[in-house]
Design an enzyme around this catalytic site. Structure first.
Site, PDB file in Angstrom:
ATOM      1  N   HIS A  28      57.032  31.675 142.989  1.00 40.83           N
ATOM      2  CA  HIS A  28      56.369  31.223 141.767  1.00 40.83           C
ATOM      3  C   HIS A  28      56.158  32.436 140.871  1.00 40.83           C
ATOM      4  O   HIS A  28      55.403  33.335 141.222  1.00 40.83           O
ATOM      5  CB  HIS A  28      55.026  30.562 142.097  1.00 40.83           C
ATOM      6  CG  HIS A  28      55.179  29.315 142.919  1.00 40.83           C
ATOM      7  ND1 HIS A  28      55.335  28.068 142.351  1.00 40.83           N
ATOM      8  CD2 HIS A  28      55.236  29.126 144.265  1.00 40.83           C
ATOM      9  CE1 HIS A  28      55.462  27.156 143.316  1.00 40.83           C
ATOM     10  NE2 HIS A  28      55.411  27.774 144.487  1.00 40.83           N
ATOM     11  N   LEU A  29      56.840  32.451 139.741  1.00 39.68           N
ATOM     12  CA  LEU A  29      56.707  33.596 138.824  1.00 39.68           C
ATOM     13  C   LEU A  29      55.647  33.342 137.748  1.00 39.68           C
ATOM     14  O   LEU A  29      55.312  34.239 136.992  1.00 39.68           O
ATOM     15  CB  LEU A  29      58.058  33.932 138.181  1.00 39.68           C
ATOM     16  CG  LEU A  29      59.094  34.550 139.124  1.00 39.68           C
ATOM     17  CD1 LEU A  29      60.402  34.816 138.383  1.00 39.68           C
ATOM     18  CD2 LEU A  29      58.579  35.834 139.760  1.00 39.68           C
ATOM     19  N   ASP A  39      57.326  31.582 149.376  1.00 39.11           N
ATOM     20  CA  ASP A  39      56.395  30.750 148.611  1.00 39.11           C
ATOM     21  C   ASP A  39      55.379  31.654 147.904  1.00 39.11           C
ATOM     22  O   ASP A  39      54.197  31.338 147.810  1.00 39.11           O
ATOM     23  CB  ASP A  39      55.704  29.704 149.502  1.00 39.11           C
ATOM     24  CG  ASP A  39      54.979  28.634 148.684  1.00 39.11           C
ATOM     25  OD1 ASP A  39      55.133  28.611 147.446  1.00 39.11           O
ATOM     26  OD2 ASP A  39      54.245  27.822 149.296  1.00 39.11           O
ATOM     27  N   HIS A  44      58.413  19.302 148.417  1.00 40.84           N
ATOM     28  CA  HIS A  44      57.101  19.776 148.878  1.00 40.84           C
ATOM     29  C   HIS A  44      56.538  18.593 149.674  1.00 40.84           C
ATOM     30  O   HIS A  44      55.999  17.659 149.099  1.00 40.84           O
ATOM     31  CB  HIS A  44      56.239  20.114 147.660  1.00 40.84           C
ATOM     32  CG  HIS A  44      54.802  20.408 147.961  1.00 40.84           C
ATOM     33  ND1 HIS A  44      54.239  21.643 147.761  1.00 40.84           N
ATOM     34  CD2 HIS A  44      53.799  19.622 148.427  1.00 40.84           C
ATOM     35  CE1 HIS A  44      52.952  21.614 148.097  1.00 40.84           C
ATOM     36  NE2 HIS A  44      52.654  20.395 148.497  1.00 40.84           N
ATOM     37  N   HIS A  85      47.827  34.316 142.363  1.00 42.12           N
ATOM     38  CA  HIS A  85      46.629  33.763 141.708  1.00 42.12           C
ATOM     39  C   HIS A  85      45.697  34.901 141.342  1.00 42.12           C
ATOM     40  O   HIS A  85      45.558  35.865 142.099  1.00 42.12           O
ATOM     41  CB  HIS A  85      45.910  32.774 142.639  1.00 42.12           C
ATOM     42  CG  HIS A  85      46.585  31.454 142.717  1.00 42.12           C
ATOM     43  ND1 HIS A  85      46.714  30.618 141.637  1.00 42.12           N
ATOM     44  CD2 HIS A  85      47.203  30.836 143.753  1.00 42.12           C
ATOM     45  CE1 HIS A  85      47.361  29.522 142.009  1.00 42.12           C
ATOM     46  NE2 HIS A  85      47.692  29.626 143.288  1.00 42.12           N
ATOM     47  N   ASP A  87      58.103  21.168 143.325  1.00 39.13           N
ATOM     48  CA  ASP A  87      57.241  21.943 144.213  1.00 39.13           C
ATOM     49  C   ASP A  87      55.857  22.218 143.631  1.00 39.13           C
ATOM     50  O   ASP A  87      55.686  22.483 142.449  1.00 39.13           O
ATOM     51  CB  ASP A  87      57.881  23.278 144.578  1.00 39.13           C
ATOM     52  CG  ASP A  87      57.045  24.030 145.590  1.00 39.13           C
ATOM     53  OD1 ASP A  87      56.876  23.514 146.699  1.00 39.13           O
ATOM     54  OD2 ASP A  87      56.529  25.105 145.249  1.00 39.13           O
ATOM     55  N   GLY A  98      47.688  29.210 147.660  1.00 36.77           N
ATOM     56  CA  GLY A  98      48.804  30.128 147.535  1.00 36.77           C
ATOM     57  C   GLY A  98      48.478  31.566 147.866  1.00 36.77           C
ATOM     58  O   GLY A  98      47.348  32.015 147.727  1.00 36.77           O
ATOM     59  N   ASN A 152      57.154  24.787 138.461  1.00 37.24           N
ATOM     60  CA  ASN A 152      55.814  24.255 138.142  1.00 37.24           C
ATOM     61  C   ASN A 152      55.035  25.212 137.239  1.00 37.24           C
ATOM     62  O   ASN A 152      53.953  25.679 137.583  1.00 37.24           O
ATOM     63  CB  ASN A 152      55.030  23.907 139.406  1.00 37.24           C
ATOM     64  CG  ASN A 152      54.770  25.109 140.292  1.00 37.24           C
ATOM     65  OD1 ASN A 152      55.497  26.091 140.239  1.00 37.24           O
ATOM     66  ND2 ASN A 152      53.735  25.029 141.101  1.00 37.24           N
ATOM     67  N   HIS A 187      62.130  30.891 147.254  1.00 33.04           N
ATOM     68  CA  HIS A 187      60.912  30.135 146.896  1.00 33.04           C
ATOM     69  C   HIS A 187      59.848  31.081 146.339  1.00 33.04           C
ATOM     70  O   HIS A 187      59.023  31.623 147.086  1.00 33.04           O
ATOM     71  CB  HIS A 187      60.370  29.371 148.103  1.00 33.04           C
ATOM     72  CG  HIS A 187      59.395  28.303 147.727  1.00 33.04           C
ATOM     73  ND1 HIS A 187      59.464  27.020 148.200  1.00 33.04           N
ATOM     74  CD2 HIS A 187      58.320  28.316 146.898  1.00 33.04           C
ATOM     75  CE1 HIS A 187      58.495  26.295 147.687  1.00 33.04           C
ATOM     76  NE2 HIS A 187      57.782  27.065 146.888  1.00 33.04           N
TER      77      HIS A 187
END
Lengths: 433, 318
Positions: free
Chosen positions: A70-71, A313, A187, A317, A160, A332, A102, A68
């Site tokens: 986020h790239l 996860d 999610h 940011h 997600d 996040g 996403n 999990h």
């Protein structure tokens, strides 16, 4: 061109959670594969051409698997890229990761799967497998071409960042994905219950005067989904589970024999809503940090096997997304570089054995998603991590490799440090001495 | 001129569905249909079996081939036929349907052919008319004459129905053709498989005795007959399948998937076809495999046979 020489990783504590192996030993690799492993390679007598890497008695384990992440690429490259995220993963001992869809555009089309694959190849860091969106544009209405996406290389499906709120769409997603033996990862958050909440509902939120998100927001979606799993026979996964009753619902579903799994993020078994402290936006994420009771239930779920995997996860940011009032801050935290140490806290606190803890970040998530990763055997890809389980370090924002520094663990004393990360026989990260 | 023989008894007042038919009923209809196939191929196609009888075609749903087929069948048997097309939007309440039935009834029709978008509507109508009702399709419930003409087409090619493996593929959920065929083929001893995306597989269909597949290649493997269904997008509310290209990729019949069936497997489709969605033109137009146009031809014969058998009962009643 002569073949590359073999490499031997010797003088290690060799651990493979999938086979309960924990011995003094070593591994011999040829090219991208494991040629041999075992205690006979602890201090072997090998040909002169073989390159010897001394693990100095530290742990040599399968490279970590994080399902999990986020790239942020494509679309939010100022927060993270496939390349920078890959480097962050390598620094955390992660050799295989699954990235979330996403992005902008959303990964809901075969061409975008191929884009991720190409960028991952170019980055030459860790192995990256994309999840694809369940619905077009994450709108929760029209299913994506799940069959074609799966054939193209999507390893699972999720919206997600957003839940699939429409029960009929969720039912059809579970049923349809079943035809391709694909997992739908949810999610789990009832958006109408969460409302404008920005942290867990409770004493802390009340004190801070912030709108709260009740535990029920997660629980009602999990319980609804489990009923849909019963009528569809689909494969269902709860992403970043964070409530005691959510874990209990999954536990009961597993007892019934449903094809259900879940993952938990380190911050949910390490921190609670009290860590939001003085409006710390770095402690804002979805689902939010919750009560101590929930935190302990996550640990129970990990130790009794209800929770299959620990996944970060990892949600990078930029500063601007976090240097705002709590209610406006993005959700996040980054997590790739703290995954191993925080997981080892479960061992140091006596909740899990070392083998149990490592299996949650190696073979268990790999098997769940069907990735050829997280295990040692002859012929396996030479994806490995060498780490010192006793080395201490302190989380320093300056030293974070990810493009974003939004961690709630700043200044925290950590135990367990990655020395070297190897992907397909190539060293992709080496700790500076 | 009746071409009926004495052993062809048919004890039903209406033809509402395959469910009410016996193996003997089906055999009788098919045998009689065989004779009509021959008669329809002659120069003189018109007969007087239904002379003086009134045939009403009452369609609450658009139809070209089924309505034409019934109309032609009636005309060739000498009946006076009238067409009543009612747009479904005009009919919204049950009372209206019954009112329509009562009105028609007052005109003393002998045979009523009816299609309606709602399952059970034809059955409802049959309780309110004196004539014989033929179901030309009610919602996703039954389409008995389609199943009969399909069986006739298969029997003429394979010589029998018993023991054949028939795969019904595609949008099972919305298909009355599938339901009638499942009942009829199993009644006649064939083994039926359904192949469809899970989202278009009606719950509990396996309890009808069929084997359920989601993978087309596995489902087609070893089949004698492949019956493709139309993807009924107009009946779909929401997202049952992601896209037509994905549907074609996994559930559309093309040369490659066909290769998993028996070498002499025949391809059927009740029409109208969505080329490039559930069937590739290359196989739809392959005259060595596809019997799609024969289905249309035999449809008229089957409907003539059904009308004759029902009319015979009307005469007995006097």
């Amino acid at each position: 061109m002569p073949n590359k020489p073999d490499i031997a990783y010797i003088n290690s504590r060799l651990i493979d959670p999938s086979s309960n192996l924990d011995v003094k030993g070593g591994i011999l690799t040829r090219g991208s594969k494991i040629l041999d492993l075992g205690s006979h390679l602890f201090n072997p007598d090998l040909s002169e051409e073989t390159i010897m890497i001394d693990c100095q008695g530290h742990i040599l384990a399968p490279g970590l698997v994080d399902i999990h992440v986020h790239l942020r690429e494509p679309g939010h490259e100022h927060k993270e890229t496939i390349e920078s995220g890959g480097k962050s993963a390598a620094a955390g001992g992660v050799t295989t990761l699954c990235c979330m869809p996403n992005t902008n555009p959303v990964i809901d089309d075969v061409a975008l799967i191929e884009f991720i694959q190409r960028r991952a190849r170019e980055a030459k860091s860790v192995k990256i497998y994309p999840f694809a969106a369940v619905t077009k544009g994450l709108e929760g209405k029209q299913l994506t071409e799940i069959g074609m996406l799966a054939n193209a290389g999507a390893v699972a499906f999720t919206d997600d960042g957003l839940p699939i709120m429409d029960s009929q769409v969720m039912r059809r997603a579970l049923a349809y994905a079943k035809a391709f033996d694909m997992i739908v990862s949810q999610h789990a958050e009832d958006l109408s219950l969460s409302g404008c909440g920005c942290m867990a509902e409770g004493q802390m939120a009340t004190k801070l005067g912030l709108p709260g998100i009740p535990d029920a927001s997660e629980i009602v979606i999990i319980e609804r989904d489990l009923r849909l799993v019963e009528i569809t026979g689909g494969r269902y996964h709860v992403a970043h589970i964070s409530t005691a009753q959510g874990v209990e619902a999954v536990r009961k579903a597993k007892e019934k024999g449903l094809q259900v799994s879940c993952e938990a993020a380190p911050h949910h078994f390490i921190l609670t809503d009290s860590d939001v402290g003085n409006y710390r936006t770095f402690a804002k994420m979805a689902p939010p940090l919750r009560s101590e009771e929930n935190r302990l239930a996550i640990i129970d779920g990990l130790s009794d096997g209800t929770i299959d995997a620990i996944a970060t996860d990892h949600a990078p940011h930029d500063q601007e997304s976090k240097r705002v009032p709590m209610e406006h801050a993005s959700n996040g935290v980054v997590g790739l570089e703290t995954l191993l140490s925080l997981t080892l806290e479960l061992v140091n606190n006596g909740h899990l054995t070392l083998l149990e803890a490592l299996s949650k970040i190696t073979c268990e998530p790999a098997d769940l998603i069907g990735l050829k990763a997280g295990k040692f055997y002859k012929g396996a890809p030479a994806d490995m991590v060498i780490f010192d389980p006793d080395a201490e370090w302190t989380v320093d924002l300056e030293k974070i490799i990810s493009k974003s520094k939004n961690t709630p663990f700043e200044g925290r004393k950590m135990i367990g440090k990655v020395n070297r990360t190897i992907v397909d026989g190539r060293t992709v990260f080496k700790q500076e001495a | 001129m009746s071409i009926l023989t004495n052993d062809m008894s048919f004890k039903h007042r209406h033809l509402l569905g395959i469910e009410e038919l016996s193996e003997n009923d089906v055999s009788n209809i098919l045998n009689l249909s065989e004779r009509y196939i021959q008669l329809n191929r002659e120069q003189q196609k018109k007969h007087n079996i239904l002379r003086g009888k009134t045939l009403v075609l009452l369609f609450f749903e658009n139809s070209t081939r089924t309505r034409t087929s019934f109309e032609l069948a009636g005309k060739r048997l000498g009946a006076d036929t009238i067409n009543i097309s009612v747009s479904s939007s005009a009919i919204k309440k049950g009372e209206t349907l019954i009112d329509t039935a009562m009105t028609l009834n007052a005109m003393h029709p002998d045979l009523l052919v009816m299609r309606h978008p709602n399952a059970g509507a034809v059955n409802l109508l049959s309780h309110h008319v004196r004539g014989s009702v033929l179901n030309a399709g009610d919602g996703a419930h039954e389409h008995p004459t389609q199943a009969l003409l399909d069986a006739l087409t298969i029997r003429r090619h394979k010589g029998h129905l018993n023991g054949l493996i028939v795969a019904i593929c595609g949008d099972i959920m919305h298909s009355r053709v599938a339901r009638s065929n499942i009942l009829l083929l199993q009644l006649m001893g064939a083994k039926v498989r359904v192949i469809s995306p899970p989202t278009l597989t009606p719950t509990g269909i396996e309890n009808l005795g069929v084997d359920v597949y989601h993978d087309m290649q596995q489902g087609i493997d070893g089949c004698d007959v492949i019956m493709m269904l139309r993807l009924q997008s107009e009946r779909m509310q929401g997202s049952f399948v992601p896209s037509t290209r994905e549907y074609f990729r996994f559930w559309g019949l093309d040369r490659k998937k066909l290769s998993f069936a028996k070498e002499d497997a025949m391809i059927m489709h009740p029409g109208p076809m969505n080329r490039g969605i559930e069937i590739d033109s290359e196989v739809a137009d392959d005259i060595t495999r596809s019997v799609i146009l024969e289905q249309v031809e035999f449809g008229v014969a089957v409907r003539q046979a059904c009308m004759e058998l029902l009319a015979l009962n009307l005469q007995k009643e006097g």
